[in-house]
Design a protein around this motif. Structure first.
Motif, PDB file in Angstrom:
ATOM      1  N   GLU A  25       0.751  -1.269  -0.020  1.00  0.00           N
ATOM      2  CA  GLU A  25      -0.112  -0.090  -0.050  1.00  0.00           C
ATOM      3  C   GLU A  25       0.936   1.208   0.224  1.00  0.00           C
ATOM      4  OE1 GLU A  25      -2.303  -0.685   3.310  1.00  0.00           O
ATOM      5  OE2 GLU A  25      -3.998  -1.936   2.283  1.00  0.00           O
TER       6      GLU A  25
ATOM      7  N   MET B 292       2.568   1.563  -3.455  1.00  0.00           N
ATOM      8  CA  MET B 292       1.636   2.071  -4.571  1.00  0.00           C
ATOM      9  C   MET B 292       1.239   3.568  -4.306  1.00  0.00           C
ATOM     10  SD  MET B 292      -1.404  -0.828  -4.647  1.00  0.00           S
ATOM     11  CE  MET B 292      -2.391   0.112  -5.652  1.00  0.00           C
TER      12      MET B 292
ATOM     13  N   ARG C 262       2.630   6.806  -7.597  1.00  0.00           N
ATOM     14  CA  ARG C 262       1.866   7.455  -8.372  1.00  0.00           C
ATOM     15  C   ARG C 262       2.413   8.815  -8.895  1.00  0.00           C
ATOM     16  NH1 ARG C 262      -1.898   7.956  -4.916  1.00  0.00           N
ATOM     17  NH2 ARG C 262      -2.935   5.878  -5.643  1.00  0.00           N
TER      18      ARG C 262
ATOM     19  N   GLN D 161       2.125   0.163 -10.784  1.00  0.00           N
ATOM     20  CA  GLN D 161       0.945   0.301  -9.999  1.00  0.00           C
ATOM     21  C   GLN D 161       0.037  -0.957 -10.409  1.00  0.00           C
ATOM     22  OE1 GLN D 161      -0.808   4.163 -10.909  1.00  0.00           O
ATOM     23  NE2 GLN D 161       0.093   4.865  -9.040  1.00  0.00           N
ATOM     24  N   MET D 162      -0.080  -1.495 -11.606  1.00  0.00           N
ATOM     25  CA  MET D 162      -0.847  -2.560 -11.669  1.00  0.00           C
ATOM     26  C   MET D 162      -0.401  -3.864 -11.159  1.00  0.00           C
ATOM     27  SD  MET D 162      -1.814  -2.064 -15.933  1.00  0.00           S
ATOM     28  CE  MET D 162      -2.550  -3.653 -16.075  1.00  0.00           C
TER      29      MET D 162
ATOM     30  N   GLN E  28      -0.734  -3.551  -7.533  1.00  0.00           N
ATOM     31  CA  GLN E  28      -2.399  -3.741  -6.963  1.00  0.00           C
ATOM     32  C   GLN E  28      -2.461  -5.121  -7.104  1.00  0.00           C
ATOM     33  OE1 GLN E  28      -4.908  -1.660  -9.586  1.00  0.00           O
ATOM     34  NE2 GLN E  28      -6.439  -1.478  -8.079  1.00  0.00           N
TER      35      GLN E  28
ATOM     36  N   LEU F 105      -1.090  -6.701  -4.117  1.00  0.00           N
ATOM     37  CA  LEU F 105      -1.960  -6.388  -2.750  1.00  0.00           C
ATOM     38  C   LEU F 105      -3.188  -7.307  -2.919  1.00  0.00           C
ATOM     39  CD1 LEU F 105      -2.367  -4.417  -0.401  1.00  0.00           C
ATOM     40  CD2 LEU F 105      -3.352  -2.967  -1.721  1.00  0.00           C
ATOM     41  N   LEU F 106      -3.965  -7.738  -4.089  1.00  0.00           N
ATOM     42  CA  LEU F 106      -4.897  -8.439  -4.022  1.00  0.00           C
ATOM     43  C   LEU F 106      -4.631  -9.918  -3.591  1.00  0.00           C
ATOM     44  CD1 LEU F 106      -7.757  -8.755  -4.628  1.00  0.00           C
ATOM     45  CD2 LEU F 106      -7.243  -9.213  -7.105  1.00  0.00           C
TER      46      LEU F 106
END
Length: 566
Positions: free
Chosen positions: A265, A268, A272, A318-319, A322, A325-326
């Protein structure tokens, strides 16, 4: 009761006839007697023992011989106005039978009949017929107060007290005191010697130990009652251990996933871009313009491409983050769900373990409970014993006090009759000893016994001992006859006079003859001829007192039995 005749089923036995007043059964030493003969073998003492046997006593050892085993002894007795003269016969064997006027009865029934004649209440155990006749027909002269060597003091006091008019029920209390004291001493000795287990603690200490043991036993018993035995307890315990280990590993993995989630987190957020690509190009042109430099179009185009590439890289990063993280979030959810399932299963097993007990553990607890039961029982027994000793001591003191008080009250209530007996003893004693102080002491002991003490001042010689015995028997017999508590017969063996001097024997025989006539009883004396001759020289008149036949130690046939036996 009067003795008229005495005989035996053995024809060799010398049949004896008796009359009122004094009767002297004489053993004479004849000129034909050899140095090996003995007047003590003439049968004088045996006569006394035969009288005792016919009156319900036991058979003397001296009469338990093969030569007499098939014979019996008999006597003609006047048993009183209501009964009259009866022929009483008792065989040497069996000793349990008595024939009264030919009718068979038991010795116990004969004793009960004699008890009624003597006035002994049915409810009284002491004195017995045997004890009373033990004094009225003595064959033991070691102690004026006793009729045999091992007679207890309280029984002696009870016997003489009965003759002197005391209540046998009250005198019996001394026996209860003696029995209780004996039991207490025996119990105390057994405890002190460890015969019933070592008891080193006092009553309060035993009580405290018992309370502790009972509480521990109760607690263990309660715990056992709440459990059920599980023979798979060990398997359940192993499962619980495995589940705990698995939960611990899941906890570790979950903690690692939580840290990974936080890192993703944060990453990410940092990846950005702060400004878009076109905006960045405009900002760059403006900055160069301010410093006076005009960027060529190619440079601006190239910078735009670079910015677009960077933005593409950031988007890709980021992808990836993400997606990572998922994945972490999903695994963390799986860990939490799996851990919750394992914890529920472990909780179920732990509840099972809490409500149950391993078989071996249960058996061990049962053994411990059994040991505690044994300890409690042992402490209870020891406490009961210690309490029994203490309670017995308290009860004993109370009984002793009550018994002593009762006897003292009897003495006070019987003051005048006792005074007559005391005075008679003193007068008769002074008739024998003009130079000695003679007295009869009657008192209640601390243990509630009646104590009768004949006293004659001077040395404790055997002669004085014999005179004490004679005086005590005379006073008891006269008093008891006046009270209706004795048969009208007193028998004295020659052993009584063996240690007396001739003058004392003459005085005793004169007293016996006089009282027999005055009071109305038979006084039967066995005597050796030389002692009778010596007594005559001191003032005794034999008159017609000597009965037929006169026994002799001459040859085999001169004695009472008509033959010699060992």
């Amino acid at each position: 009761m009067f003795l008229h005749e005495l005989g035996s089923s053995d024809s060799r036995f010398k049949r004896l006839w008796f009359h009122e007043g004094m009767n002297i059964l004489l053993a004479d030493k004849t000129t034909e007697s050899t140095s090996g003969d003995s007047r003590n073998g003439a049968g004088k003492t045996s006569f006394v023992r035969i009288v005792r046997y016919l009156l319900g006593g036991g058979i003397a050892d001296s009469l338990k011989v093969e030569a007499l085993s098939k014979h019996s002894f008999w006597a003609k007795l006047d048993l009183g106005e209501s009964v009259g003269i009866s022929r009483v016969e008792r065989p040497i064997s069996p000793q349990t039978k008595v024939y009264i006027d030919g009718a068979t009865t038991s010795v116990d029934d004969w004793k009960r009949e004699l008890s009624a004649i003597l006035g002994i209440p049915d409810s009284v155990r002491r004195p017995t017929v045997g004890q009373l006749f033990g004094q009225l027909a003595r064959d033991y002269f070691g102690d004026p107060l006793k009729t045999h060597r091992v007679e207890s003091d309280w029984e002696s006091g009870t016997r003489m007290g009965f003759f002197l008019g005391f209540s046998p029920e009250i005198l019996a209390k001394a026996g209860e005191v003696t029995a209780l004291e004996k039991n207490r001493k025996a119990l105390s000795k057994a405890i002190s010697e460890g015969a019933i287990g070592a008891i080193t603690l006092s009553e309060p200490e035993l009580r405290a130990r018992l309370a502790q043991a009972r509480e521990k036993r109760s607690r263990l018993e309660s715990n056992l009652s709440g459990f059920r035995v599980d023979e798979q307890y060990a398997d359940h315990q192993a499962d619980a251990d495995r589940l705990t280990h698995a939960i611990r590993e899941l906890n570790d993995e979950g903690l690692s996933l939580e840290r990974r989630k936080r890192d993703l987190e944060l990453a990410m957020t940092e990846e950005r871009p702060a400004v878009a690509g076109t905006d960045l190009a405009k900002q760059l042109e403006s900055m160069y313009a301010e410093v006076g430099i005009v960027l060529p179009g190619a440079a601006t185009h190239r910078f735009a491409e670079v910015a677009e590439f960077h933005a593409s890289v950031v988007r890709n990063r980021q992808m990836y983050l993400q997606a990572e993280l998922l994945s972490v979030t999903q695994r963390l959810a799986e860990v939490n769900s799996e851990r919750q399932a394992l914890d529920q299963r472990r909780s179920s097993i732990m509840n099972l373990l809490n409500d149950s007990m391993a078989l071996e553990t249960f058996r061990s607890a049962e053994r411990e409970l059994t040991d505690l039961d044994a300890l409690v029982a042992d402490l209870e027994r020891k406490l009961e014993l210690v309490q029994s000793v203490s309670d017995t001591g308290i009860r004993l003191r109370a009984m002793m006090s009550e018994a002593e008080s009762s006897v003292r009250t009897e003495i006070a209530d019987r003051e005048l009759p006792l005074e007559s007996a005391i005075v008679l003893f003193q007068q008769l004693g002074e008739e024998i000893y003009a130079d000695r102080n003679v007295s009869l002491l009657i008192e209640a002991t601390r243990k509630g016994m009646l104590k009768v003490v004949p006293k004659i001042d001077g040395d404790a010689s055997a002669g004085i001992l014999g005179v004490k015995t004679f005086l005590l028997d005379m006073v008891c017999t006269v008093t008891a006859i006046q009270l209706g508590r004795a048969p009208r017969i007193l028998v004295h063996d020659s052993q009584l006079f063996d240690s007396m001097d001739d003058r004392q024997i003459a005085s005793c025989l004169n007293i016996g003859a006089r009282l027999a006539d005055e009071v109305g009883f038979q006084y039967v004396v066995t005597l050796n001829s030389d002692r009778l001759t010596a007594a005559e020289s001191e003032g005794f008149d034999r008159r017609s007192y000597v009965i037929d036949p006169v026994l002799t130690d001459s040859g085999e046939e001169g004695g009472l039995f008509g033959f010699r036996f060992i």
